[in-house]
Design an enzyme around this catalytic site. Structure first.
Site, short mmCIF file in Angstrom:
data_model
loop_
_atom_site.label_atom_id
_atom_site.label_comp_id
_atom_site.label_asym_id
_atom_site.label_seq_id
_atom_site.Cartn_x
_atom_site.Cartn_y
_atom_site.Cartn_z
N GLN A 106 0.99 -1.04 0.00
CA GLN A 106 -0.14 0.06 0.04
C GLN A 106 0.88 1.44 0.08
O GLN A 106 0.54 2.30 -0.74
CB GLN A 106 -1.16 -0.08 1.40
CG GLN A 106 -1.95 1.24 1.32
CD GLN A 106 -2.81 1.22 0.11
OE1 GLN A 106 -2.97 0.14 -0.40
NE2 GLN A 106 -3.36 2.70 -0.11
N GLU A 107 1.89 1.18 0.84
CA GLU A 107 2.80 2.53 0.86
C GLU A 107 3.53 2.59 -0.58
O GLU A 107 3.55 4.03 -0.68
CB GLU A 107 3.96 2.18 1.90
CG GLU A 107 3.28 2.15 3.27
CD GLU A 107 3.04 3.63 3.77
OE1 GLU A 107 3.25 4.57 3.23
OE2 GLU A 107 2.33 3.82 4.98
N SER A 108 4.18 1.62 -1.01
CA SER A 108 5.04 1.82 -2.28
C SER A 108 5.06 1.25 -3.50
O SER A 108 5.62 1.23 -4.25
CB SER A 108 6.43 1.85 -1.55
OG SER A 108 6.86 0.46 -1.51
N TYR A 166 -6.68 3.69 3.95
CA TYR A 166 -5.43 2.99 4.16
C TYR A 166 -5.60 1.92 5.14
O TYR A 166 -5.08 0.54 4.68
CB TYR A 166 -4.35 4.00 4.97
CG TYR A 166 -3.00 3.63 5.00
CD1 TYR A 166 -2.04 3.47 4.06
CD2 TYR A 166 -2.90 2.97 6.16
CE1 TYR A 166 -0.76 3.06 4.63
CE2 TYR A 166 -1.49 2.52 6.67
CZ TYR A 166 -0.52 2.48 5.75
OH TYR A 166 0.88 1.90 6.11
#
Length: 679
Positions: A556-558, A660
């Site tokens: 999800q972050e990168s 998120y």
């Protein structure tokens, strides 16, 4: 003697039948793939009676080797015949010769490739290698293979003559504005060569800059008018301006309105209407009232009007509900309808207006929704049924959800509600050993594109060649529909571009319908791959966490991209802020460590473990804290977190954190379950 011709004929016939039968028998043997063991490939390469299979084994062995000398040995003698694989052999042999410092051999191979296979995509690399300082060959490359990466690289390298530099920039603007280095070249030509450019050329360059989000650069290239900018360019410019300040947003709204009024029947007009309907300014609302009649009563515009008419407060909203139900039933497949449905349902869920929420949820048949939206709708229908006292119906709804959509956030919440499982947050990893799919397999899977050339290149581990062939064929056309988006997403992943690949795959899931089970399964596998296994497993062991939790956060972050950097300075796979990394490490952390998967995963694991300890192992609070910070999350803790955690998530005041939490924990559940759609 009369029998001799007969015997000879029978002998020849028998030999022919034996050859045909032998060839058919060979064809039935399993084709070699990247999953074939090296010793098996070596046997095939040396001893298999089928020359085509020997060549395929040679290409797989060459792809497996990192040594150019070994690659040349495996490829020796395999460039025979008219088959396109011969072109690939010549290309790889030339690249290996160049890597060994044998330019004359490489040049001879490139010339042979160009002479024998002038139309094959591999010939683009030959023209690039032979082009050097030859403008004629560079122009031939740009004309014959305009979208091929070799052509884009040649366009970027064009020059130093002004005419060549302009030609290269115009080519990049049309065929590859996102090619690395293209943006700087477009700006340079717009700035230095503007007086020598026609209005059409300025428009072409401006469209390329607008596609990259550089609204100021595009306007500077155009000058005081928009002459030379077509409908697609005006749409790109409007989209870029909407990301700017208030003045630029107003300029975008006027530009988009003018686009719709001047070309109301075009696809660009529809996209412009959707953009206008998403803007919250009074000027945008006024623009909607001035649209042509065909658009004033369209789903995006009516959805905007309904949202504006929504009264404030938690009381009943019968007029809004009635208007929304009418819209949802008229345009159930329109993206604006689906967005409006969820916005209104969420508000009614948080207000405890269960019957109103249920009516809105049921206005669009679940089987008409893409899988992620269908899972969300099914979960909340079950939730509302339970709140209305029909526990048996709720259980039946959630059981059906788990059968059809067992993965993701809503699969997790349905399983918890049914008492059929929960996230495992103890020391792990828990990934199914050797699994091939969402549970963690990094093994090879067929591309299954339906295109024989692409499928064979993928099967022979020629992923770069498959991507370049697809890129050449597609040209300027963007992928359309779930099948093409899935194909390009997997090809992007195959060449290491997870950042773009995941974005395409997520778009594909939102274009699926309920009758595309095979595509849905392949998407689920591709959306949950195992990346940097050694780094994440070591970090998981260090932090006493399941590896799936680290994978879920990093995805999800990168999107598993080590060097990506956020606008606020967070770096790497798990997007750590330098200050947070320094606090965890006890001192400043070099940028090289943050960009290294092992170092970044280690620090990210320590921070996640710290958040879990702070919140007594609660994954919702820990993951929300990773995104919004523990200070903000502390203000959100209330009894609803224990009684109805799904409603607690929907009440998170930060939309980014709300999404998120659902994305990360849905990733973790999918990785741990290794589940596929049950269709």
């Amino acid at each position: 003697m009369a029998r001799l011709p007969l015997l000879l004929s029978l002998s020849c016939l028998g030999t022919g039948l034996a050859l045909v039968g032998g060839r058919a028998l060979l064809a039935r043997q399993p084709a070699p793939t990247p999953a074939t063991a090296t010793d098996r490939l070596e046997w095939l390469q040396h001893w298999d009676a089928d020359p085509w299979r020997r060549r395929e084994a040679s290409l797989l062995l060459a792809a497996r080797s990192k040594d150019p000398q070994a690659q040349r040995q495996w490829l020796r003698g395999q460039g025979w015949g008219p088959d396109p694989l011969a072109a690939l052999v010549l290309k790889q042999d030339a690249l290996a010769a160049a890597a060994l410092g044998r330019p004359e051999t490489a040049q001879a191979l490139w010339r042979q490739l160009q002479r024998r296979f002038p139309g094959d995509p591999a010939s683009a690399d030959a023209l690039y290698a032979l082009g050097g300082d030859d403008p004629a060959k560079r122009r031939q490359l740009l004309q014959r293979f305009p979208a091929h990466p070799a052509a884009l690289a040649a366009a970027l390298a064009a020059g130093p003559e002004a005419a060549e530099r302009r030609r290269g920039a115009l080519h990049l603007a049309r065929w590859g504005a996102r090619w690395p280095g293209a943006e700087a070249r477009l700006r340079q030509v717009c700035k230095e060569d503007r007086p020598d450019l026609s209005a059409q050329q300025r428009g072409q360059l401006a469209e390329g800059l607008a596609e990259l989000g550089d609204a100021e650069g595009a306007l500077g290239c155009l000058g005081p008018t928009l002459n030379g900018l077509g409908a697609s360019g005006r749409l790109s410019l409007g989209r870029a301006l909407l990301a700017g300040n208030e003045q630029q947003q107003g300029q975008a709204e006027r530009l988009l309105l003018d686009l719709v009024r001047s070309a109301p029947t075009t696809p660009e007009a529809e996209a412009a209407v959707r953009l206008l309907a998403q803007q919250g300014s009074p000027a945008a609302a006024a623009s909607l009232a001035r649209l042509p009649p065909r658009w004033r009563d369209s789903a995006p515009v009516l959805a905007r009007r309904i949202q504006e008419a929504e009264p404030k407060g938690d009381g009943p909203h019968p007029a809004t509900d009635a208007a929304a139900l009418d819209l949802l039933r008229r345009w159930p497949l329109d993206p604006a309808s689906r967005t409006l449905q969820w916005d209104l349902v969420r508000e009614r869920l948080l207000a405890g207006r269960w019957r109103a929420a249920k009516a809105l949820l049921e206005a669009i048949p679940t089987d008409q929704l893409p899988p992620p939206l269908a899972a969300r709708q099914s979960f909340w229908i079950g939730f509302v049924q339970q709140q209305l006292g029909d526990g048996a119906a709720a259980r039946a709804t959630w059981e059906a959800l788990l059968r059809r959509h067992p993965g993701g956030y809503y699969g997790w919440r349905a399983a918890v509600r049914l008492g059929q499982g929960d996230l495992q947050l103890g020391a792990g990893p828990h990934l199914p050993a050797g699994a091939d799919g969402p549970g963690g397999g990094s093994g090879w899977r067929p591309l299954a594109s339906g295109d024989g050339t692409l499928d064979r290149l993928w099967r022979l581990d020629q992923r770069t060649e498959a991507w370049e062939t697809w890129r050449h064929r597609r040209g300027r056309r963007a992928p359309e529909g779930s099948r093409e988006l899935l194909l390009e997403g997997r090809l992007r992943q195959g060449v290491g571009d997870d950042w773009t690949g995941f974005g395409l795959l997520e778009q594909a899931t939102l274009k699926l319908d309920g009758n595309q089970c095979a595509l849905e399964r392949e998407l689920e596998r591709s959306l949950h791959p195992l990346r940097f296994e050694a780094a994440f497993q070591a970090a998981a062991n260090q932090g006493g966490l399941p590896m799936e939790l680290l994978l879920g956060v990093a995805k999800q972050e990168s999107r598993f991209t080590p060097a990506v950097r956020s606008p606020v300075g967070a770096t790497g796979l798990m997007q750590l802020m330098p200050e947070t990394a320094a606090e965890l490490a006890g001192g400043p952390v070099p940028e090289s460590v943050l960009e290294d998967p092992a170092g970044n995963a280690s620090l990210g694991s320590r921070y996640l473990a710290k958040m879990l300890r702070q919140w007594d192992g609660d994954p919702l609070l820990a993951v929300a804290s990773y995104n919004a910070g523990p200070g903000a999350v502390a203000g959100w803790v209330n009894p609803q977190l224990r009684s109805d955690p799904e409603l607690w998530v929907e009440a998170i005041p930060y939309p980014e954190t709300r999404l998120y939490v659902k994305k990360v924990l849905g990733n973790v559940w999918s990785y741990q379950q290794g589940s596929e759609p049950g269709c």
